[in-house]
Design an enzyme around this catalytic site. Structure first.
Site, PDB file in Angstrom:
ATOM      1  N   LYS A  17       6.649  -4.234  -6.039  1.00 29.88           N
ATOM      2  CA  LYS A  17       7.297  -5.057  -7.060  1.00 29.88           C
ATOM      3  C   LYS A  17       6.255  -5.786  -7.895  1.00 29.88           C
ATOM      4  O   LYS A  17       5.106  -5.979  -7.509  1.00 29.88           O
ATOM      5  CB  LYS A  17       8.260  -6.060  -6.425  1.00 29.88           C
ATOM      6  CG  LYS A  17       7.651  -6.984  -5.350  1.00 29.88           C
ATOM      7  CD  LYS A  17       6.906  -8.183  -5.890  1.00 29.88           C
ATOM      8  CE  LYS A  17       6.323  -9.042  -4.788  1.00 29.88           C
ATOM      9  NZ  LYS A  17       5.444 -10.131  -5.317  1.00 29.88           N
ATOM     10  N   ILE A 104      -2.684  -3.454  -0.550  1.00 23.68           N
ATOM     11  CA  ILE A 104      -2.518  -4.375   0.564  1.00 23.68           C
ATOM     12  C   ILE A 104      -2.974  -5.764   0.132  1.00 23.68           C
ATOM     13  O   ILE A 104      -4.022  -5.922  -0.493  1.00 23.68           O
ATOM     14  CB  ILE A 104      -3.332  -3.900   1.781  1.00 23.68           C
ATOM     15  CG1 ILE A 104      -2.782  -2.554   2.273  1.00 23.68           C
ATOM     16  CG2 ILE A 104      -3.303  -4.931   2.900  1.00 23.68           C
ATOM     17  CD1 ILE A 104      -3.678  -1.861   3.274  1.00 23.68           C
ATOM     18  N   MET A 108       2.050  -7.378  -4.455  1.00 22.69           N
ATOM     19  CA  MET A 108       3.062  -6.417  -4.890  1.00 22.69           C
ATOM     20  C   MET A 108       4.057  -6.056  -3.794  1.00 22.69           C
ATOM     21  O   MET A 108       4.870  -5.148  -3.955  1.00 22.69           O
ATOM     22  CB  MET A 108       2.388  -5.147  -5.415  1.00 22.69           C
ATOM     23  CG  MET A 108       1.612  -5.367  -6.711  1.00 22.69           C
ATOM     24  SD  MET A 108       1.134  -3.804  -7.470  1.00 22.69           S
ATOM     25  CE  MET A 108       2.744  -3.129  -7.905  1.00 22.69           C
ATOM     26  N   ASP A 145      10.096 -11.360   0.480  1.00 21.48           N
ATOM     27  CA  ASP A 145      10.149 -10.227  -0.444  1.00 21.48           C
ATOM     28  C   ASP A 145      10.879  -9.008   0.120  1.00 21.48           C
ATOM     29  O   ASP A 145      11.133  -8.048  -0.610  1.00 21.48           O
ATOM     30  CB  ASP A 145       8.729  -9.796  -0.848  1.00 21.48           C
ATOM     31  CG  ASP A 145       8.042 -10.801  -1.758  1.00 21.48           C
ATOM     32  OD1 ASP A 145       8.757 -11.606  -2.399  1.00 21.48           O
ATOM     33  OD2 ASP A 145       6.806 -10.798  -1.829  1.00 21.48           O
TER      34      ASP A 145
END
Length: 311
Positions: A17, A104, A108, A145
């Site tokens: 994302k 990583i 995101m 998230d």
């Protein structure tokens, strides 16, 4: 002569994302912050293959360096599988093969996508048949998230970021992502935000008690207008991320000079996301930034959330 079938395998994928807008509220007594963010799921996917097993294990592949990732019970995907098993009284285990494509510790949501894809894959593999709302509740237990990685598309997140409201988004937005050599710790970025606010208490407005997403952001997403969205990209975590990794400022400048409509640090960073007008401009910017020695990926959004795929 019949041949015994091998262990059953289920494949799932979930997207990374970009936080196209992120406002962070004041530090609360419990040490957390409320946020208001506009998420967009983009076409970088974590791919999970879940195989029936007696215990729980995970192995990583893919183009991302995973040498520093834990493979024990502290791994978020393992936590997701165990949470689902515990919730549904499933007595077996699972072996997870995860092909990583999302950076990583890059802001995101790669680990969150691992967890979301694992929930979907194991639910299908084990036949536990949870409703999507039930999976969402489990996702929220795993991290802020994870529910969005399950949902995908475009959404407004409030609270810790896990209270989601779908947002309309027309058309396709084109992004160019510049990967950093090292990651950033999300708790450290938030701690630096608090220090940044203390240092500049006389220069910047007080942190809101109840942050909201600017209406102009939602209007631009609804219109599918990259030019309009570019004017309103915002991330309260960008300043602390830049303080922790000052070299990110050079990346932001390089992309804007090379023709990006706008740029911001994604989430807690350090991945930098450049919004561009179309696929041609994305390719031009990729060539320019790659020539400058940057590691670059192209992505589009919005895309679907976690789902089962053919093996």
């Amino acid at each position: 002569m019949s041949v015994a079938a091998g262990p059953r395998v289920v494949h799932a994928k979930a997207p990374g994302k970009i936080n196209v807008f992120m406002r962070v509220g004041a530090l609360q007594d419990d040490g957390y912050h409320d946020v208001a963010t506009a998420y967009q799921a983009v076409s970088l996917y974590e791919e999970v293959a879940a195989t029936e097993a007696d215990d729980f294990s995970v192995r990583f592949t893919g183009p991302i360096d995973t040498s520093g990732l834990p493979t024990d019970g502290s791994n978020l995907a393992i936590k997701a599988a165990r949470l689902l098993a515990r919730t549904t009284d499933y007595r077996g285990g699972v072996h997870l093969e995860i092909a990583k494509h999302v950076p990583i510790a890059g802001g995101m949501g790669g680990g969150s996508a691992d967890a979301a894809a694992t929930l979907v894959a194991c639910d299908h593999l084990w036949g536990t048949g949870l409703a999507r709302d039930d999976l969402h509740e489990l996702a929220a237990e795993l991290g802020a998230d994870v529910p969005f990685a399950l949902m995908g598309g475009t959404a407004v997140g409030t609270g810790r970021g896990d209270e989601l409201s779908p947002a309309l988004a027309k058309g396709t937005f084109h992004w160019l992502l510049v990967l950093a050599d090292g990651g950033l710790s999300t708790p450290e970025v938030y701690a630096e935000l608090d220090r940044h606010r203390e240092r500049h208490v006389t220069d910047i407005a007080p942190a809101p008690s109840q942050p909201t997403v600017d209406i102009e952001v939602l209007q631009a997403l609804r219109a599918g207008d990259a030019q309009q969205l570019a004017e309103y990209l915002h991330n309260d975590l960008q300043a602390p991320a830049l303080h922790l990794q000052p070299e990110l400022a050079d990346v932001l400048e390089a992309g804007e000079v090379a023709g990006a409509l706008a740029a911001l640090v994604s989430g807690s960073g350090p991945t930098v996301a450049f919004l561009v007008a179309d696929a041609d401009q994305a390719l031009d910017l990729q060539v320019s930034l790659s020539a400058g020695g940057h590691r670059v990926l192209r992505a589009t959004g919005p895309v679907h959330g976690a789902r089962i795929v053919a093996g």
